[in-house]
Design an enzyme around this catalytic site. Sequence first.
Site, mmCIF file in Angstrom:
data_model
loop_
_atom_site.group_PDB
_atom_site.id
_atom_site.type_symbol
_atom_site.label_atom_id
_atom_site.label_comp_id
_atom_site.label_asym_id
_atom_site.label_seq_id
_atom_site.Cartn_x
_atom_site.Cartn_y
_atom_site.Cartn_z
ATOM 1 N N LYS A 167 -4.132 -37.369 -58.878
ATOM 2 C CA LYS A 167 -3.208 -37.011 -57.803
ATOM 3 C C LYS A 167 -2.683 -38.037 -57.161
ATOM 4 O O LYS A 167 -2.835 -39.096 -57.191
ATOM 5 C CB LYS A 167 -4.128 -36.007 -56.914
ATOM 6 C CG LYS A 167 -4.806 -34.715 -57.737
ATOM 7 C CD LYS A 167 -3.386 -33.877 -58.133
ATOM 8 C CE LYS A 167 -3.825 -32.557 -58.717
ATOM 9 N NZ LYS A 167 -4.384 -32.539 -60.182
HETATM 10 C C1 LIG Z 1 -1.911 -26.573 -59.125
HETATM 11 C C2 LIG Z 1 -3.505 -27.166 -59.072
HETATM 12 N N1 LIG Z 1 -4.133 -26.449 -58.347
HETATM 13 C C3 LIG Z 1 -5.647 -26.980 -58.268
HETATM 14 C C4 LIG Z 1 -6.151 -27.738 -59.040
HETATM 15 C C5 LIG Z 1 -7.572 -28.148 -59.026
HETATM 16 O O1 LIG Z 1 -7.711 -29.544 -58.248
HETATM 17 P P1 LIG Z 1 -9.218 -30.209 -58.458
HETATM 18 O O2 LIG Z 1 -9.209 -30.897 -59.866
HETATM 19 O O3 LIG Z 1 -9.286 -31.049 -57.130
HETATM 20 O O4 LIG Z 1 -10.122 -29.141 -58.346
HETATM 21 C C6 LIG Z 1 -5.324 -28.638 -59.956
HETATM 22 C C7 LIG Z 1 -5.554 -29.657 -60.595
HETATM 23 O O5 LIG Z 1 -5.108 -30.221 -61.412
HETATM 24 C C8 LIG Z 1 -3.756 -28.292 -59.691
HETATM 25 O O6 LIG Z 1 -3.033 -28.938 -60.486
#
Ligand SMILES: Cc1ncc(COP(=O)(O)O)c(C=O)c1O
Length: 370
Positions: A167
């Site tokens: 990210k």
């Molecule tokens: C649009 C979206 N929502 C939620 C997530 C989930 O994030 P995390 O890996 O921090 O749980 C991601 C992760 O790639 C994402 O791209």
Amino acid sequence: MDEVLDSMKKAWLGTGPKVHLFESDFAEYKEIKYAVAVNSCTAALHLSCLSLGLQPGDEIITTPMTFCATINAIIHAGAQPVLADIDPITLNIDVREIEKKITSRTKAVIVVHFAGRACDMDPINDLATKHGIIIIEDCAHAIETEYKGKKAGTLGDLGCFSFYATKNITTGEGGMVISNDESKISQIKMLALHGLSHDAWTRFSDSGYKHYYVEEAGFKYNMMDLQAAIGIHQLRRIDDYWKKRKKIWNRYLDAFGDLNIGLPASVENDTRHAYHLFTIRINPSNVGISRDEFLEAMTQSNIGVGVHYLSIPEHPYYKKNFSWRVEDFPHAYAFGREAVSLPISPKLTEQDVEDVINAVRKILVNKQIK
Ligand SMILES: Cc1ncc(COP(=O)(O)O)c(C=O)c1O
């Protein structure tokens, strides 16, 4: 690295002062009252859904062009996910499609600011007000995103962020929920640490043992100081990283303008794009090569590529358990079959960026159907 080492030397690895500092720095950055650090955006989304006080049969509308975590958070919170197709240009959820899907059971809409592009929030918020619906923003791609002078995550009721390794800023794994709603935030905070009574993390502090009480059957979603140690310093570099990604984005736009591929739409006036993903569209009838052949050729050229995303109804679990058909979400389906994300990390050197451009051009220029 020094900050991480400092946590290790002080032997305070779990949730503690650095998590609190990261929360207050993030709240200040977002110009919002409250921020709760958790261990992923998935956790942030799950807790945000749980804070709605859902009843069986309640529905949450979201986009079919997202990572599975958005959908799974709804399912695990006990609600029914309902999909509304995207706009084919912005790739964000289409407000007209949301409107078609609203029923008396609709409790919330989760918008995803796809690739870092702000959703058109004014009509979405108007619809939410009209129907008494909560807006949760999935800002996993959108830490720096702004819409009409307001920051992503403050445009609805609750904002959820990811600090996963890929990210825009990272804590390795990590997430954050932000809101101005004190009661939702205190519930989220409690549920993130087993459902224990307020500030249970201080129970082992120097001021003596404090009893804690279990108020709810909660989760183990808290962020560690080791992670926050990274996050505090990542946040201080956010604008520098953003400028570097913006430069790469513009270089790609320049370099690919003559190719018969889909490029990201221009950034809307009065918004700030987070430049999280640079996604091109490979349509075989335009370029004479399939998307998957292109992915393979890029990998052979030593360039890392991604697909963000196959549309949600394509995955076996959702096929088995929901009545979604890909043809009911034609824009998400078509994009998911053509999308290729190119590298856009601020760590890329100018030569790396030129290598990406050369690889794309070499593969496509010979193949393009004239
Ligand atoms: C649009 C979206 N929502 C939620 C997530 C989930 O994030 P995390 O890996 O921090 O749980 C991601 C992760 O790639 C994402 O791209």
